[in-house]
Design a protein around this motif. Structure first.
Motif, short mmCIF file in Angstrom:
data_model
loop_
_atom_site.label_atom_id
_atom_site.label_comp_id
_atom_site.label_asym_id
_atom_site.label_seq_id
_atom_site.Cartn_x
_atom_site.Cartn_y
_atom_site.Cartn_z
N LEU A 197 52.49 111.09 43.70
CA LEU A 197 52.16 111.98 42.60
C LEU A 197 53.24 113.04 42.40
CD1 LEU A 197 48.44 112.63 43.58
CD2 LEU A 197 49.18 111.33 41.58
N ARG A 198 53.54 113.31 41.15
CA ARG A 198 54.43 114.41 40.80
C ARG A 198 53.86 115.12 39.58
NH1 ARG A 198 60.89 115.02 40.70
NH2 ARG A 198 61.09 116.71 39.15
N PHE A 199 53.80 116.45 39.64
CA PHE A 199 53.31 117.27 38.54
C PHE A 199 54.36 118.30 38.15
CE2 PHE A 199 49.45 115.76 40.54
CZ PHE A 199 48.57 115.56 39.49
N GLU A 200 54.48 118.51 36.85
CA GLU A 200 55.30 119.61 36.33
C GLU A 200 54.51 120.34 35.26
OE1 GLU A 200 59.09 118.21 34.96
OE2 GLU A 200 59.57 117.19 36.86
N GLY A 201 54.82 121.61 35.06
CA GLY A 201 54.16 122.39 34.03
C GLY A 201 54.83 123.75 33.89
N GLU A 202 54.62 124.41 32.74
CA GLU A 202 55.21 125.73 32.49
C GLU A 202 54.11 126.72 32.18
OE1 GLU A 202 58.02 125.25 29.32
OE2 GLU A 202 58.96 123.50 30.26
N LEU A 203 54.22 127.92 32.77
CA LEU A 203 53.21 128.96 32.57
C LEU A 203 53.67 129.91 31.48
CD1 LEU A 203 50.49 130.12 33.50
CD2 LEU A 203 51.75 131.48 35.20
N GLU A 204 52.89 129.99 30.41
CA GLU A 204 53.12 130.93 29.32
C GLU A 204 51.87 131.77 29.17
OE1 GLU A 204 54.28 128.83 25.82
OE2 GLU A 204 56.17 128.08 26.70
N GLY A 205 51.97 133.05 29.55
CA GLY A 205 50.79 133.92 29.55
C GLY A 205 49.81 133.42 30.60
N ASN A 206 48.59 133.07 30.16
CA ASN A 206 47.59 132.55 31.10
C ASN A 206 47.38 131.04 30.93
OD1 ASN A 206 46.22 132.46 28.66
ND2 ASN A 206 44.28 133.18 29.54
N THR A 207 48.32 130.37 30.26
CA THR A 207 48.17 128.95 29.94
C THR A 207 49.34 128.13 30.49
OG1 THR A 207 47.03 129.54 27.88
CG2 THR A 207 47.85 127.29 28.08
N ILE A 208 49.00 127.00 31.13
CA ILE A 208 50.03 126.05 31.57
C ILE A 208 50.23 125.04 30.45
CG2 ILE A 208 50.68 124.31 33.26
CD1 ILE A 208 48.91 125.76 35.29
N VAL A 209 51.46 124.94 29.97
CA VAL A 209 51.79 124.04 28.86
C VAL A 209 52.85 123.05 29.31
CG1 VAL A 209 51.21 125.79 27.13
CG2 VAL A 209 53.57 125.62 27.97
N ASN A 210 53.06 122.04 28.46
CA ASN A 210 54.08 121.01 28.73
C ASN A 210 53.87 120.36 30.10
OD1 ASN A 210 55.37 121.62 26.25
ND2 ASN A 210 56.51 123.30 27.24
N GLY A 211 52.60 120.24 30.48
CA GLY A 211 52.29 119.62 31.77
C GLY A 211 52.49 118.12 31.73
N LYS A 212 53.03 117.57 32.81
CA LYS A 212 53.25 116.13 32.92
C LYS A 212 52.90 115.69 34.33
CE LYS A 212 55.10 112.55 30.58
NZ LYS A 212 54.77 112.20 29.19
N MET A 213 52.19 114.56 34.44
CA MET A 213 51.89 113.96 35.73
C MET A 213 52.48 112.56 35.77
SD MET A 213 48.25 112.75 37.44
CE MET A 213 48.19 111.24 36.45
N TRP A 214 53.14 112.24 36.90
CA TRP A 214 53.59 110.87 37.17
C TRP A 214 52.82 110.37 38.37
CZ3 TRP A 214 56.68 114.86 35.69
CH2 TRP A 214 57.52 114.66 34.58
N SER A 215 52.24 109.18 38.26
CA SER A 215 51.39 108.64 39.32
C SER A 215 51.72 107.16 39.53
CB SER A 215 49.91 108.80 38.95
OG SER A 215 49.08 108.15 39.87
N GLY A 216 51.84 106.79 40.81
CA GLY A 216 52.07 105.39 41.12
C GLY A 216 53.39 104.86 40.57
N LYS A 217 53.39 103.59 40.25
CA LYS A 217 54.61 102.93 39.79
C LYS A 217 55.10 103.47 38.46
CE LYS A 217 56.28 98.32 38.43
NZ LYS A 217 55.88 96.90 38.22
N SER A 218 54.18 103.67 37.50
CA SER A 218 54.67 103.99 36.15
C SER A 218 53.71 104.84 35.32
CB SER A 218 54.95 102.70 35.38
OG SER A 218 53.78 101.88 35.33
N ARG A 219 52.53 105.15 35.84
CA ARG A 219 51.55 105.88 35.02
C ARG A 219 52.00 107.31 34.76
NH1 ARG A 219 45.81 108.20 37.14
NH2 ARG A 219 45.20 109.25 35.22
N THR A 220 51.76 107.79 33.55
CA THR A 220 52.03 109.18 33.19
C THR A 220 50.85 109.75 32.41
OG1 THR A 220 53.09 108.63 31.08
CG2 THR A 220 54.52 108.77 33.03
#
Length: 404
Positions: A197-220
């Motif tokens: 598993l890999r997660f990315e995200g950006e915090l703007e104020g009190n909200t996480i935006v542009n979040g992305k998860m990569w899981s397993g071989k190819s799932r996003t």
């Protein structure tokens, strides 16, 4: 003559002591020889899923330990085949197949019968994620999360640029995630032996935006989160229930010895019984079993029984029981665990339930054989107070039912 003999004797004794101490020192140094590595598995999107590991010893006596936050996954059954080192990943149908060099390790993460992905490791103290800009935000807190189409709760704890966390859903948790913060951006990853598993995200104020998860071989999946201390999920005791027309829970399966195991057996009569719907392939199921094992030891003499219904990926009982027995051995499970079919056969095997929406699911029966509670999913140790609350509430329920 006598003096010379005495001197010779004393010198010999000192040499012997020195020799033993030196041998002892060498033994101690060999026992504590541990190297630290930064490892990665690369998915088909060319995204690295990084994690730490340590290696103790050498040859086929090596012990590998995968590190995710507070979690340590010890892998001590390594073996050589041809010119490659194989590291079986606990009881899962997966392994690392590698060639070990002095400073690097190269090979593959193999999900047996599913896929292979490149694996690399480099010796030393490199950070999990490359060091970036100084953090400008603090992700610490509880977040109401939308992970793809799934409602979830995000739990994060940040100290300077170091970040840990997890996600809870109605069916379980994402276990121990670890990473870092650069500027306003988070990076988290985990490898538990079966999930990458890999997660990315950006915090703007009190909200996480542009979040992305990569899981397993190819799932996003895309995801967003809003800081909300009151974030909640559906009550896990309301999601699975007896269908209309059924007034009790029942099952009947053969164990490995051919004995029929059902709630009509004498060992379950007039007892509080936990039925654990599980699978050896499921990390959350193993987390639940680690809780049930000491619970069973504590309450067995007072009238508690547990029986596991294991839905395995193999449709062949002989192969399935090899996985089940390995699981029981690894986790010191002393209660009965029977093969109940494959995960796709839950409706056929347990027709009285509306559905089995999660592995694990636990069904608690009182001494009369009546359903006292059906708990869907499991929030493990990575979820902090959610896990502690569950342990307290579930133990209290068992205590109350035993005293009835």
């Amino acid at each position: 003559m006598i003096i010379r003999d005495i001197l010779f004797y004393l010198i010999a004794i000192n040499l012997l002591i020195f020799s033993c101490d030196k041998a002892k020192d060498n033994t101690v140094k060999e026992e504590v020889a541990v190297t630290k590595w930064r490892a990665t598995i690369t998915n088909t999107h060319q995204k690295d899923i990084p994690f730490y590991l340590t290696i103790k010893g050498s040859g086929d006596k090596q012990v590998w330990t995968v590190i995710n936050g507070d979690e340590r996954m010890v892998l001590d059954e390594v073996f050589y085949e041809n010119d490659s080192l194989h590291i079986p990943l606990l009881i899962y149908e997966a392994e690392l197949v590698v060639k070990v060099g002095a400073e690097t390790i190269n090979g593959q993460f193999v999900r047996n019968g599913a896929y292979r992905l490149p694996f690399q490791a480099k010796k030393g103290g490199e950070k999990r994620f490359p060091k970036g800009a100084k953090p400008t935000v603090d992700f610490t807190g509880t977040y109401a999360v939308k992970l793809g189409k799934t409602d979830a709760i995000g739990l994060f704890n940040q100290h300077e640029d170091y970040l840990t966390g997890t996600f809870l859903t109605a069916t379980g948790d994402y276990r121990f995630l670890e990473g870092s913060v650069s500027g306003n951006k988070m990076f988290l990853s985990s490898f538990d032996g079966v999930h990458i598993l890999r997660f990315e995200g950006e915090l703007e104020g009190n909200t996480i935006v542009n979040g992305k998860m990569w899981s397993g071989k190819s799932r996003t999946e895309d995801w967003v989160g809003i800081n909300d201390p009151r974030a909640a999920l559906p009550d896990p005791t309301t999601l699975t229930y007896l269908k209309e027309g059924f007034d009790k829970f029942a099952f009947s399966f053969k164990n490995q010895e051919g004995k029929t195991i059902s709630l009509e057996n004498p060992e379950y009569k007039d007892k509080v019984v936990i039925v654990q719907i599980m699978g050896s392939w499921c990390p959350n199921c193993l987390d639940e079993a680690k809780f049930f094992v000491p619970l069973y030891d504590r309450y067995k003499a007072k009238g508690l029984e547990i029986v596991g219904l294991s839905f395995e990926r193999s449709s062949e009982a002989e192969k399935a029981y090899k996985r089940i027995n390995r699981m029981k051995e690894k986790l010191d499970i002393s209660y009965e665990v029977v093969y109940a079919g494959t995960p796709k056969q839950t409706a056929q095997a347990l027709p009285m339930l509306n559905k089995v929406m999660s592995f694990p699911t636990s069904i608690v029966l009182n001494k009369k054989g009546e359903v006292a509670q059906i708990h869907t999913g499991f929030s493990g140790p990575s979820t902090g107070h959610y896990y502690e609350d569950y342990v307290s509430e579930f133990t209290s329920l068992i205590d109350e039912l035993i005293q009835e």
